[in-house]
Design a protein around this motif. Sequence first.
Motif, mmCIF file in Angstrom:
data_model
loop_
_atom_site.group_PDB
_atom_site.id
_atom_site.type_symbol
_atom_site.label_atom_id
_atom_site.label_comp_id
_atom_site.label_asym_id
_atom_site.label_seq_id
_atom_site.Cartn_x
_atom_site.Cartn_y
_atom_site.Cartn_z
ATOM 1 N N ARG A 73 0.813 -0.892 0.087
ATOM 2 C CA ARG A 73 -0.183 0.112 0.181
ATOM 3 C C ARG A 73 0.321 1.366 -0.116
ATOM 4 N NH1 ARG A 73 -4.382 -0.613 4.416
ATOM 5 N NH2 ARG A 73 -5.901 -2.497 3.076
ATOM 6 N N GLY A 74 2.187 0.996 0.604
ATOM 7 C CA GLY A 74 2.527 2.497 0.813
ATOM 8 C C GLY A 74 3.992 2.430 -0.024
ATOM 9 N N GLY A 75 4.208 1.867 -0.940
ATOM 10 C CA GLY A 75 5.104 1.648 -1.737
ATOM 11 C C GLY A 75 6.972 1.662 -1.581
ATOM 12 N N ALA A 76 6.264 1.240 -0.267
ATOM 13 C CA ALA A 76 8.028 0.852 0.607
ATOM 14 C C ALA A 76 8.827 -0.684 -0.215
ATOM 15 C CB ALA A 76 8.001 0.829 2.019
ATOM 16 N N ARG A 77 10.237 -0.664 -0.102
ATOM 17 C CA ARG A 77 10.870 -1.256 -0.835
ATOM 18 C C ARG A 77 10.926 -2.552 0.031
ATOM 19 N NH1 ARG A 77 17.177 1.156 -2.123
ATOM 20 N NH2 ARG A 77 15.804 2.466 -4.197
ATOM 21 N N PRO A 78 11.195 -3.631 -0.184
ATOM 22 C CA PRO A 78 11.156 -5.076 0.479
ATOM 23 C C PRO A 78 12.190 -4.639 1.978
ATOM 24 C CG PRO A 78 10.268 -5.910 -1.585
ATOM 25 C CD PRO A 78 10.671 -4.243 -1.888
ATOM 26 N N MET A 79 11.687 -6.151 2.791
ATOM 27 C CA MET A 79 13.082 -6.013 4.043
ATOM 28 C C MET A 79 13.926 -6.278 3.016
ATOM 29 S SD MET A 79 11.891 -3.780 6.017
ATOM 30 C CE MET A 79 13.693 -4.200 7.484
ATOM 31 N N ASP A 80 14.019 -7.549 2.442
ATOM 32 C CA ASP A 80 14.695 -8.078 1.386
ATOM 33 C C ASP A 80 14.446 -8.734 0.335
ATOM 34 O OD1 ASP A 80 16.441 -11.147 0.602
ATOM 35 O OD2 ASP A 80 16.657 -11.568 2.476
ATOM 36 N N PRO A 81 15.008 -8.133 -0.963
ATOM 37 C CA PRO A 81 13.978 -8.247 -2.151
ATOM 38 C C PRO A 81 13.744 -9.968 -2.357
ATOM 39 C CG PRO A 81 16.795 -7.572 -2.058
ATOM 40 C CD PRO A 81 16.328 -7.747 -0.791
ATOM 41 N N ARG A 82 14.349 -11.364 -1.262
ATOM 42 C CA ARG A 82 15.080 -12.610 -2.024
ATOM 43 C C ARG A 82 13.238 -12.803 -1.432
ATOM 44 N NH1 ARG A 82 18.958 -14.919 1.008
ATOM 45 N NH2 ARG A 82 18.565 -13.463 2.498
ATOM 46 N N MET A 83 12.479 -12.214 -0.735
ATOM 47 C CA MET A 83 10.901 -13.168 0.296
ATOM 48 C C MET A 83 10.357 -11.585 0.574
ATOM 49 S SD MET A 83 13.410 -12.789 4.691
ATOM 50 C CE MET A 83 15.043 -14.300 3.532
ATOM 51 N N ARG A 84 9.650 -12.517 0.758
ATOM 52 C CA ARG A 84 8.014 -11.430 1.313
ATOM 53 C C ARG A 84 8.450 -10.861 2.524
ATOM 54 N NH1 ARG A 84 2.989 -12.681 -1.555
ATOM 55 N NH2 ARG A 84 3.360 -12.666 -3.287
ATOM 56 N N ASP A 85 8.212 -9.574 2.835
ATOM 57 C CA ASP A 85 8.121 -9.308 4.410
ATOM 58 C C ASP A 85 7.868 -10.252 5.532
ATOM 59 O OD1 ASP A 85 9.389 -6.970 3.012
ATOM 60 O OD2 ASP A 85 8.458 -5.637 4.465
ATOM 61 N N GLU A 86 7.139 -11.170 5.429
ATOM 62 C CA GLU A 86 6.691 -11.620 6.218
ATOM 63 C C GLU A 86 7.227 -12.582 6.810
ATOM 64 O OE1 GLU A 86 3.266 -15.043 7.768
ATOM 65 O OE2 GLU A 86 2.866 -14.303 6.245
ATOM 66 N N LEU A 87 7.858 -13.191 5.622
ATOM 67 C CA LEU A 87 8.785 -14.350 6.319
ATOM 68 C C LEU A 87 10.390 -13.031 6.597
ATOM 69 C CD1 LEU A 87 10.825 -17.099 6.274
ATOM 70 C CD2 LEU A 87 11.221 -16.540 3.386
ATOM 71 N N PHE A 88 10.497 -12.984 6.881
ATOM 72 C CA PHE A 88 11.593 -12.121 7.485
ATOM 73 C C PHE A 88 11.566 -11.219 8.484
ATOM 74 C CE2 PHE A 88 13.777 -8.291 7.987
ATOM 75 C CZ PHE A 88 15.272 -7.708 8.003
ATOM 76 N N TRP A 89 10.150 -11.050 8.905
ATOM 77 C CA TRP A 89 9.740 -10.952 10.329
ATOM 78 C C TRP A 89 9.892 -12.499 10.856
ATOM 79 C CZ3 TRP A 89 11.839 -6.446 11.387
ATOM 80 C CH2 TRP A 89 11.888 -5.835 9.899
ATOM 81 N N ASN A 90 8.786 -13.214 10.173
ATOM 82 C CA ASN A 90 8.822 -14.351 11.310
ATOM 83 C C ASN A 90 10.407 -14.984 11.182
ATOM 84 O OD1 ASN A 90 6.172 -14.489 10.132
ATOM 85 N ND2 ASN A 90 6.263 -16.047 8.717
ATOM 86 N N GLN A 91 11.443 -15.098 10.379
ATOM 87 C CA GLN A 91 12.843 -15.625 10.651
ATOM 88 C C GLN A 91 13.190 -15.042 12.276
ATOM 89 O OE1 GLN A 91 14.510 -14.878 7.004
ATOM 90 N NE2 GLN A 91 14.045 -16.384 6.403
ATOM 91 N N ARG A 92 13.360 -13.080 11.674
ATOM 92 C CA ARG A 92 14.222 -12.753 13.303
ATOM 93 C C ARG A 92 13.277 -12.955 15.129
ATOM 94 N NH1 ARG A 92 14.998 -11.826 8.829
ATOM 95 N NH2 ARG A 92 17.261 -10.843 8.155
#
Length: 268
Positions: A73-92
């Motif tokens: 919705r906001g046009g922000a860059r993904p936290m990691d281009p290899r994955m959806r942001d959810e997985l990025f935060w799930n891992q952390r």
Amino acid sequence: MAAGLILSGVLATTAQAPHPQENDPLTGVRVALPANWTGRATSSEAMEVLVLAGHADSQGMEGAGTSGAAVDRGGARPMDPRMRDELFWNQRVRDAVVTTGQARGLKIRSYEPGQLTIPNEEDPRTNWSVGRRHHDAGGYTLEIHFDAYGNHGVGSGLIPNLRSSARRIDESLALNFGRYPLHFRGGLGAPRRGISILEIGKLEGQLEQKLRDPESRHAVIAALALRIVEAIQLGIGEAPATQKFSSPPDAVDSVPQGTDHRTNAVDE
């Protein structure tokens, strides 16, 4: 702002779980679907807890998880281009839960598939396969998720495994985060394989903003991990006299069935 002050502020709003009908000050709206299960099965301190990051093996395919409101919705860059942001935060959150749990004496570990896309859900390296084997060997398996934003999501809460009776750990997490119906969306793939799913909250609003902000990110993850670990500890140990493991008198434990993918079905 100093990290210590940020951490203190976050912990002050997350140390106590809110009333089931109230939104959590950090994680937001809680699941409000009818659910009448109660986790009563006990667990010994010797039982090993396995923590998984949801969608860790399904990137670039159906069931990859949510990108979050900031990206979509906001046009922000993904936290990691290899994955959806959810997985990025799930891992952390997964890693923080394990680190915090081990520091507190829990027998707890994590698993990482090592490959972001494994098309065959029965591949022995998938979360599902590893989680099922761990459950069947007598352990407790928990998969971390963030829910989809907006109307696609439902809110924070615990979906217990369907392969065996719900445990007191499930009950403790449900009392803290919310309680999904036992057969949510007809029974998701992970619960049918002995894996309980914890939805931290919708990936939107204040929760997502605080996660994305470098000034508060670590404090938020630490606070979430502490809440999860304390709930697990309470579920393993004897409940204090003031703590009652009980569910509200909800009516039915069902919702319309949906398609079962390697994901919580509300993620889109």
